[in-house]
Design an enzyme around this catalytic site. Structure first.
Site, mmCIF file in Angstrom:
data_model
loop_
_atom_site.group_PDB
_atom_site.id
_atom_site.type_symbol
_atom_site.label_atom_id
_atom_site.label_comp_id
_atom_site.label_asym_id
_atom_site.label_seq_id
_atom_site.Cartn_x
_atom_site.Cartn_y
_atom_site.Cartn_z
ATOM 1 N N GLU A 96 0.876 -1.175 0.070
ATOM 2 C CA GLU A 96 -0.031 -0.162 -0.185
ATOM 3 C C GLU A 96 0.763 1.168 0.063
ATOM 4 O OE1 GLU A 96 -2.626 -0.427 3.092
ATOM 5 O OE2 GLU A 96 -3.831 -2.080 2.452
ATOM 6 N N GLU A 104 -6.107 -10.874 -1.013
ATOM 7 C CA GLU A 104 -7.207 -10.862 0.078
ATOM 8 C C GLU A 104 -8.395 -10.945 -0.023
ATOM 9 O OE1 GLU A 104 -5.277 -7.512 2.438
ATOM 10 O OE2 GLU A 104 -3.351 -8.015 1.900
HETATM 11 C C1 XIL Z 1 -5.736 -6.315 8.275
HETATM 12 C C2 XIL Z 1 -5.957 -7.847 9.454
HETATM 13 O O1 XIL Z 1 -7.267 -8.452 8.834
HETATM 14 C C3 XIL Z 1 -6.844 -7.076 10.717
HETATM 15 O O2 XIL Z 1 -7.012 -8.157 11.764
HETATM 16 C C4 XIL Z 1 -5.947 -6.026 11.084
HETATM 17 O O3 XIL Z 1 -6.600 -5.455 12.482
HETATM 18 C C5 XIL Z 1 -5.536 -5.044 10.247
HETATM 19 O O4 XIL Z 1 -4.982 -5.449 9.190
HETATM 20 N N1 XIL Z 1 -4.830 -4.721 3.870
HETATM 21 C C6 XIL Z 1 -3.620 -5.886 4.356
HETATM 22 C C7 XIL Z 1 -3.976 -6.579 5.483
HETATM 23 O O5 XIL Z 1 -2.654 -5.753 3.534
HETATM 24 O O6 XIL Z 1 -2.736 -6.818 5.952
HETATM 25 C C8 XIL Z 1 -4.947 -6.026 6.272
HETATM 26 O O7 XIL Z 1 -5.320 -7.181 7.309
HETATM 27 C C9 XIL Z 1 -6.230 -5.650 5.546
HETATM 28 C C10 XIL Z 1 -5.848 -4.672 4.262
#
Ligand code: XIL
Length: 388
Positions: free
Chosen positions: A169, A276
């Site tokens: 990101e 994701e």
């Molecule tokens: C999220 C997790 O799912 C949560 O448990 C945590 O509180 C915050 O992070 N993008 C990403 C992930 O790359 O690492 C994130 O995961 C969601 C958004």
């Protein structure tokens, strides 16, 4: 090549010949195979994220379910900087080690997530003093910290983990560098330095850049542009991660926009990973970001409508949305190395607490009782037509 990695590739010979369409005989066998990853084995690796709750051992049934359904795992939180390296001299490998142990025992492809991110990183990484968080450290010191972190983590796990989300990101939806402590202190250089450090630590690793809203054209163009610059400087990025936190509505984002993203990144010479995936079924609540559902103004719209389960009509819509997404992924299986869900069962999805805390979302393939949902059947049936 490290032993465990070689073992993995041998055990996944069909997958390793990657994504080549296999003959009808091989595909027919899948009818009798169990588990979703088995069903998609001619297409791409299929994965999920493992929560800290599961890694800390309080949900053994989850390990079983994951081993049965998936062939790829990502640690949802356990390998982020603040978990693994909470202070300069302190490393906490406990959960990450369990992740790797499980992955090894269950013969999973493991993804290292994530080395450099502006979130879930202790502030002490960036500031001169623990108490006064106003003075940022120098570029040279941050570079030293970046290299130490990246190299220590990769070194520890390189026998088991060959794929890394190196930077997460770094770019805004409008296609600019995201303002962050990384960017404020090091400028654009932090991206290149992160990939350089990772490449030095493991020259044969598959290194990825990961981000959300990758269907936004300006974001796409900018990412391709900066990764091309890296390549010209001799730092190759192998793949790009499309997080794919999507919504139920067919235009959020549209399949066409996602398709264009997949094609554009592939054209730029990058392997595409869906990293994701989840499908948010709840109404948009971003204007109340960070509030608890019980603390919303009395007159706000109903923002938690499916507390007691999904109505059949929405369950069906969810199945159709997943089906359309997987139809797209299958269509582009020559470009897509992997599709990972962001979690397995609805109860542990991060979407229950984002953007509003304490809602009941239903974004994944398994319900709170770990039963497969209609969405699971919809994508399973894309590959395996069961006898009527
Ligand atoms: C999220 C997790 O799912 C949560 O448990 C945590 O509180 C915050 O992070 N993008 C990403 C992930 O790359 O690492 C994130 O995961 C969601 C958004």
């Amino acid at each position: 090549m490290p032993l465990n990695r070689r073992k993995f590739i041998l055990n996944h010979a069909a997958l390793a010949t990657a994504l080549l369409p296999l003959g009808a005989t091989v595909r027919a066998k899948a009818v009798y195979a169990s588990g979703l990853s088995e069903v998609f084995k001619d297409d791409f690796f299929l994965g999920t994220a493992i929560s800290n709750k599961t890694l800390s051992g309080s949900d053994p049934a989850m390990f079983k379910l994951i081993a049965q359904e998936f062939n790829t795992i990502t640690a949802e939180n356990a390998m982020k900087w603040q978990s693994i390296h909470p202070d300069h001299e302190r490393w906490d490998w406990r959960l990450a080690d369990r992740f790797v142990k499980f992955g090894h025992e269950a013969n999973m492809l493991m993804i290292g997530h994530t080395l450099i991110w502006h979130k879930q990183t202790p502030p002490t990484v960036f500031f001169k003093s623990r108490k006064k968080q106003d003075a940022l450290i120098s570029r040279d010191l941050l570079l030293k910290r970046l290299r130490l972190h990246v190299q220590t983590v990769i070194d520890r796990y390189k026998r088991q983990i060959a794929l890394w989300d190196v930077v997460n990101e770094a770019v805004t939806d409008k296609g600019r560098w995201r303002e962050s402590h990384w960017y404020d202190i090091m400028g654009e250089e932090f991206l290149e330095q992160a990939f350089r450090a990772a490449r030095e630590a493991d020259p044969s690793a598959h290194l990825m850049y990961n981000d959300f809203n990758m269907e936004k054209r300006q974001k796409q163009r900018f990412i391709i542009h900066i990764l091309n610059i890296l390549r010209k400087r001799g730092v190759t990025v192998d793949g790009v991660g499309l997080q794919c936190h999507v919504s139920l509505a067919a235009n959020a984002p549209s399949i066409d926009a996602l398709e264009a993203a997949i094609i554009n990144f592939a054209k730029a010479g990058l392997r595409v990973h869906i990293t994701e995936l989840d499908v948010d079924v709840l109404p948009n609540a971003w204007k109340y970001k960070g509030l608890h559902i019980d603390d919303l103004p009395i007159d706000s719209d109903p923002l938690d409508p499916y507390k007691n389960g999904l109505p059949a009509r929405i369950e069906q819509q969810l199945a159709e949305r997943y089906q359309a997404l997987f139809e797209l992924f299958i269509k582009h299986r020559d470009k897509i190395a992997r599709v990972s869900l962001w979690g397995t069962s609805d109860d542990e999805s991060w979407k229950n607490d984002r953007p509003v805390i304490g809602r009941t979302n239903h974004p994944l393939l398994f319900d709170t009782q770990k039963r497969s949902k209609k969405a699971y059947d919809a994508i399973y049936n894309l590959k395996v037509k069961r006898a009527p």
